[in-house]
Write a protein that holds these residues in place. Structure first.
Motif, PDB file in Angstrom:
ATOM      1  N   GLU A  36     -13.394  -5.884   7.264  1.00 23.09           N
ATOM      2  CA  GLU A  36     -11.993  -6.107   7.629  1.00 23.09           C
ATOM      3  C   GLU A  36     -11.178  -6.657   6.454  1.00 23.09           C
ATOM      4  OE1 GLU A  36     -14.487  -9.517   9.469  1.00 23.09           O
ATOM      5  OE2 GLU A  36     -14.674  -7.353   9.053  1.00 23.09           O
ATOM      6  N   ASP A  37     -11.772  -7.515   5.630  1.00 26.26           N
ATOM      7  CA  ASP A  37     -11.078  -8.034   4.444  1.00 26.26           C
ATOM      8  C   ASP A  37     -10.815  -6.927   3.441  1.00 26.26           C
ATOM      9  OD1 ASP A  37     -11.174 -10.509   5.568  1.00 26.26           O
ATOM     10  OD2 ASP A  37     -12.803 -11.276   4.310  1.00 26.26           O
ATOM     11  N   ILE A  39     -10.469  -3.668   4.114  1.00 27.42           N
ATOM     12  CA  ILE A  39      -9.436  -2.772   4.655  1.00 27.42           C
ATOM     13  C   ILE A  39      -8.046  -3.396   4.488  1.00 27.42           C
ATOM     14  CG2 ILE A  39      -8.542  -1.712   6.774  1.00 27.42           C
ATOM     15  CD1 ILE A  39     -11.500  -1.407   7.658  1.00 27.42           C
ATOM     16  N   ALA A  40      -7.953  -4.706   4.673  1.00 30.90           N
ATOM     17  CA  ALA A  40      -6.658  -5.392   4.609  1.00 30.90           C
ATOM     18  C   ALA A  40      -6.110  -5.517   3.189  1.00 30.90           C
ATOM     19  CB  ALA A  40      -6.781  -6.789   5.233  1.00 30.90           C
ATOM     20  N   HIS A  41      -6.960  -5.405   2.180  1.00 33.71           N
ATOM     21  CA  HIS A  41      -6.525  -5.574   0.784  1.00 33.71           C
ATOM     22  C   HIS A  41      -5.661  -4.389   0.366  1.00 33.71           C
ATOM     23  CE1 HIS A  41      -6.832  -7.289  -3.230  1.00 33.71           C
ATOM     24  NE2 HIS A  41      -7.102  -6.090  -3.708  1.00 33.71           N
ATOM     25  N   ASN A  42      -4.480  -4.666  -0.178  1.00 31.96           N
ATOM     26  CA  ASN A  42      -3.536  -3.570  -0.470  1.00 31.96           C
ATOM     27  C   ASN A  42      -3.338  -3.311  -1.963  1.00 31.96           C
ATOM     28  OD1 ASN A  42      -2.128  -5.814  -1.175  1.00 31.96           O
ATOM     29  ND2 ASN A  42      -0.433  -5.517   0.291  1.00 31.96           N
ATOM     30  N   SER A  43      -4.297  -3.727  -2.799  1.00 36.84           N
ATOM     31  CA  SER A  43      -4.226  -3.431  -4.230  1.00 36.84           C
ATOM     32  C   SER A  43      -5.517  -2.722  -4.648  1.00 36.84           C
ATOM     33  CB  SER A  43      -4.023  -4.730  -5.016  1.00 36.84           C
ATOM     34  OG  SER A  43      -3.837  -4.447  -6.392  1.00 36.84           O
ATOM     35  N   LYS A  45      -9.108  -1.626  -5.175  1.00 32.26           N
ATOM     36  CA  LYS A  45     -10.340  -1.929  -4.450  1.00 32.26           C
ATOM     37  C   LYS A  45     -11.320  -0.771  -4.579  1.00 32.26           C
ATOM     38  CE  LYS A  45      -8.326  -0.660   0.065  1.00 32.26           C
ATOM     39  NZ  LYS A  45      -8.048  -1.169   1.428  1.00 32.26           N
ATOM     40  N   GLU A  56     -12.458   5.508   0.473  1.00 34.12           N
ATOM     41  CA  GLU A  56     -12.073   4.621  -0.632  1.00 34.12           C
ATOM     42  C   GLU A  56     -12.771   5.026  -1.924  1.00 34.12           C
ATOM     43  OE1 GLU A  56     -16.028   2.938   0.553  1.00 34.12           O
ATOM     44  OE2 GLU A  56     -14.350   3.907   1.582  1.00 34.12           O
ATOM     45  N   PHE A 157      -4.979   4.544  -8.253  1.00 34.80           N
ATOM     46  CA  PHE A 157      -3.898   3.560  -8.100  1.00 34.80           C
ATOM     47  C   PHE A 157      -2.904   3.724  -9.254  1.00 34.80           C
ATOM     48  CE2 PHE A 157      -7.800   1.806  -6.324  1.00 34.80           C
ATOM     49  CZ  PHE A 157      -7.403   1.466  -5.028  1.00 34.80           C
TER      50      PHE A 157
END
Length: 431
Positions: A36-37, A39-43, A45, A56, A157
């Motif tokens: 969950e951490d 998935i929540a990271h928006n930079s 990864k 990913e 990215f």
């Protein structure tokens, strides 16, 4: 900041990712084993595991970073664009090789813990290494792999602004004998004189007494030239003096000689000063401590840098001794007779103790060129060309070039003609 997901966060994994991401790519990196951490990271990864979580950026992991201790590893080195790689990953991985496990193998010097043939001094030989046998010793492969990772991250990215690092040099001057004739004491001077006569070295005898009577400069006394070069350079030189007791292997000046102590102090005014640990200090921490204390009394500051005599290392004990004595920089990691990258990198890195599975505070500064390794190239043109190839490899990844020259290398005598020019070539490479 790069977030790395893995099913298990181990000391090996943290150590390797930090070298590749922080030291080479200047990227902050953190780790998680919670989906969950991640998935929540928006930079930035990526995941590092056996299987991807979804779509990913994913690198399939080898088992090496999740193991403890040593095992007999079967390594299959393959071509990868203009370099080599090993620990193949398969089709689903965004990189064809597990660069993290491969980097750990090289940085930890895993192969030097395994049974191998040593030379007469007990040193690990270049020809025993994986890099030599698979023709990638001449490349800083760990840094090259890191830049390949950066390219993959850039493609995934595109809006992220990747920091850059600059090419740097950190020249090291090794001083096993500060003077050839001077400050040797009466008995050694008489012995040298008799030896000159016995071998009919009349020219050397003439030179000896010309120096002793003050008519000529000692051939090993190149320190004014070194200081002049330091003043002209933007990079600090590190000068390492042998101050251990006289022995079969170590024959420098006694620190009871005021001129020798004055020399060390004067060099310390301009350069970083450390010790060239004596031959017997390698295996005896009490001798090493004695030399450390002696140098600290001369320079009036904590000793920061060491290089072992004859470039000899007994892993892991040699480095554990440095850690125990709180000496935080070593300049012994390299080959005496071969240009190249013993640890696969041109970026200083921390010593990882494979027995205790822990990263230590000791920074290893791998050297890539020892002056003796250049002697096998006969012409000055060959020396210049091979040195330039090495510089170009390091510049391509904006790494740190660490060459080691001796004070007598700059004497222009015997085999050392033209070596001042080679040293200048290195200094000018940073302009």
């Amino acid at each position: 900041m790069l977030l790395v997901y893995s099913h298990k966060i181990t000391p090996r994994l943290k150590y390797t990712f930090r070298h590749i991401c922080r030291r080479i790519l200047n990227l902050d990196v953190t780790f998680t084993s919670k989906v969950e951490d991640f998935i929540a990271h928006n930079s930035l990864k990526m995941s590092y595991a056996k299987q991807p979580l979804s779509n990913e950026l994913f690198v399939r992991s080898n088992e090496l970073l999740f193991e403890n201790g040593l095992s007999d590893i079967d390594i299959n080195v393959q071509k990868w664009d203009n370099t080599k790689g090993f620990f193949a990953t398969g089709d689903r991985s965004d990189l064809p090789f597990d660069i993290f496990a491969a980097s750990f193998y090289l940085l930890s010097r895993y192969e030097e813990y395994m049974p191998h043939v040593k030379d007469d001094y007990g040193r690990f030989l270049a020809k025993e290494s994986l890099a030599y046998n698979h023709q990638f010793l001449n490349q800083p492969v760990v840094d090259i792999w890191a830049f390949k990772l950066r390219d993959v991250l850039k493609a995934r990215f595109p809006d992220f602004d990747f920091p850059k690092r600059k090419y740097a040099i950190q020249p090291v001057i090794d001083v096993p004998t500060a003077f050839y004739f001077r400050q040797k004491g009466l008995l050694r001077t008489i012995g040298g004189t008799l030896n000159d006569l016995r071998r009919f070295k009349l020219r050397q005898l003439y030179q000896r007494y010309s120096v002793l009577m003050g008519f000529k400069r000692d051939p090993y006394d190149t320190f004014k030239w070194i200081i002049t070069k330091q003043k002209q350079s933007n990079f600090k030189f590190t000068v390492l003096f042998l101050i251990g007791d006289y022995s079969t292997y170590d024959k420098n000046i006694n620190t009871n000689k005021k001129q020798f102590v004055s020399l060390i102090k004067s060099i310390a005014d301009y350069c970083n000063v450390g010790i060239k640990a004596s031959y017997f200090a390698l295996d005896d921490i009490f001798i090493l401590k004695k030399e450390k204390v002696k140098m600290e009394a001369i320079i009036n500051t904590d000793l920061k840098a060491v290089r072992h005599s004859f470039s000899k290392l007994n892993l892991p004990q040699s480095y554990r001794n440095l850690v125990e004595l709180e000496i935080n920089q070593d300049f012994t990691m390299g080959y005496i007779d071969t240009l190249g990258f013993r640890a696969g990198t041109c970026t200083p890195f921390q010593f990882y103790d494979l027995d205790y599975e822990v990263q230590t505070p000791l920074k290893i500064n791998p050297y890539h060129c020892l002056d003796f390794a250049l002697l096998k190239y006969e012409s000055e043109l060959d020396k210049t060309e091979h040195l330039q190839k090495l510089i170009d490899e390091i510049k391509a990844v904006n790494g740190t070039f660490t060459p080691i020259f001796h004070n007598y290398t700059f004497s222009d005598s015997n085999n050392w003609t033209g070596f001042r020019t080679l040293f200048n070539q290195i200094l000018e490479s940073a302009e």
